[in-house]
Design a protein around this motif. Structure first.
Motif, PDB file in Angstrom:
ATOM      1  N   ALA A 110     -20.818   0.749   1.375  1.00 41.17           N
ATOM      2  CA  ALA A 110     -19.799  -0.218   1.792  1.00 41.17           C
ATOM      3  C   ALA A 110     -18.455   0.251   1.258  1.00 41.17           C
ATOM      4  O   ALA A 110     -18.369   0.758   0.136  1.00 41.17           O
ATOM      5  N   LYS A 111     -17.413   0.078   2.064  1.00 46.23           N
ATOM      6  CA  LYS A 111     -16.088   0.559   1.680  1.00 46.23           C
ATOM      7  C   LYS A 111     -15.028  -0.514   1.861  1.00 46.23           C
ATOM      8  O   LYS A 111     -15.078  -1.301   2.803  1.00 46.23           O
ATOM      9  N   TRP A 112     -14.087  -0.529   0.952  1.00 47.28           N
ATOM     10  CA  TRP A 112     -12.882  -1.343   1.044  1.00 47.28           C
ATOM     11  C   TRP A 112     -11.693  -0.464   0.664  1.00 47.28           C
ATOM     12  O   TRP A 112     -11.861   0.586   0.044  1.00 47.28           O
ATOM     13  N   GLU A 113     -10.508  -0.931   0.995  1.00 48.89           N
ATOM     14  CA  GLU A 113      -9.276  -0.364   0.447  1.00 48.89           C
ATOM     15  C   GLU A 113      -8.506  -1.505  -0.211  1.00 48.89           C
ATOM     16  O   GLU A 113      -8.367  -2.571   0.393  1.00 48.89           O
ATOM     17  N   TYR A 114      -8.059  -1.300  -1.434  1.00 48.83           N
ATOM     18  CA  TYR A 114      -7.278  -2.337  -2.107  1.00 48.83           C
ATOM     19  C   TYR A 114      -5.969  -1.732  -2.599  1.00 48.83           C
ATOM     20  O   TYR A 114      -5.897  -0.546  -2.944  1.00 48.83           O
ATOM     21  N   GLY A 115      -4.922  -2.542  -2.587  1.00 48.03           N
ATOM     22  CA  GLY A 115      -3.606  -2.076  -2.982  1.00 48.03           C
ATOM     23  C   GLY A 115      -3.050  -2.874  -4.137  1.00 48.03           C
ATOM     24  O   GLY A 115      -3.204  -4.104  -4.196  1.00 48.03           O
TER      25      GLY A 115
END
Length: 244
Positions: A110-115
């Motif tokens: 599972a992948k996310w991008e967080y900033g």
């Protein structure tokens, strides 16, 4: 299936609008009935003064215009919703980036991008399942900017969890131990488009995850082939070479 949307809120707003229009129409009919009865039963020796009659006609016209405006706005809203759905149909088969904390665990990943708006002192990545139960905690990158969070689909005990929808919470703290703001987005192939609560929705993994189309920030051609497909061209070429 996990559906993240404002459908219920939209349906409530539409219901309130319909009730308001119905009340307005009832008031309009009541006003018309009273005005007609007043004209029929007025005293011939003391008829309704012209300025009073004009004032009542103005009120009558105002109510009529409000009803017409409501109907026109509802028609315009229906056209906008239809246009939104037609536009969203172009997303099917493409990779869409969506502002959401939900993602899909597929093929053991599972992948996310967080900033982060600035460098953090510490970053915890808390992963929860569809019931809200925390299943894994990871340490995140603390530098300013956008980072990728990749999860192998295993819980704290090393057990492999089933495919499905999982959510990411980012707990970022600055040097003063104050919680920082953050943003999360995911990218998945769009498999369908539907209307729910008057809003266009995009679905992923054949409806496993459904999100409002308004959350989509970008769409691009998919970099991976659709699932359960084979390269028939290569197969035909191999067969031709074998026959030769």
């Amino acid at each position: 299936m996990t559906e993240v949307s404002a459908a219920a809120q939209s349906q409530q707003a539409q219901g309130q609008s319909k009730l308001a229009t119905a009340d307005l129409a009832n008031n309009f009919d009541t006003f018309l009935t009273l005005l007609t009865e007043q004209l029929k039963n007025q005293d011939p020796l003391d008829p309704l003064k012209s300025e009073q009659f004009v004032q009542q006609l103005v009120q009558f016209s105002s109510v009529e215009q409000q009803i017409a405006s409501n109907e026109s706005l509802e028609a315009l809203l229906a056209l906008q919703q239809s246009d939104a759905q037609l536009t969203s149909l172009q997303f099917i088969g493409k990779d869409a980036t969506v502002n959401t904390t939900y993602t899909l665990l597929e093929n053991g990943e599972a992948k996310w991008e967080y900033g982060l708006p600035q460098e953090a002192q510490s970053v915890e990545l808390l992963i929860t399942d569809e019931t809200g139960k925390q299943v894994r905690r990871l340490d995140g990158d603390t530098s300013e900017g956008v980072h990728e969070a990749v999860w192998d689909g295993k819980d704290e005990a090393g057990n492999t969890l089933p495919p499905g929808v999982y959510q990411l919470e980012v707990v970022a703290k600055d040097a003063d131990d104050v919680i920082m703001d953050y943003a999360v987005r995911v990218t998945h192939r769009v498999t369908g488009v539907e209307m729910s609560g008057g809003q266009a929705q995009v679905s992923f993994a054949n409806g496993e995850l459904v999100l409002p189309a308004s959350l989509v920030t970008s769409v691009r051609e998919s970099q991976t082939p659709p699932p359960n497909t084979t390269d028939t061209g290569s197969e035909n070429e191999d067969e031709s070479q074998a026959a030769a």
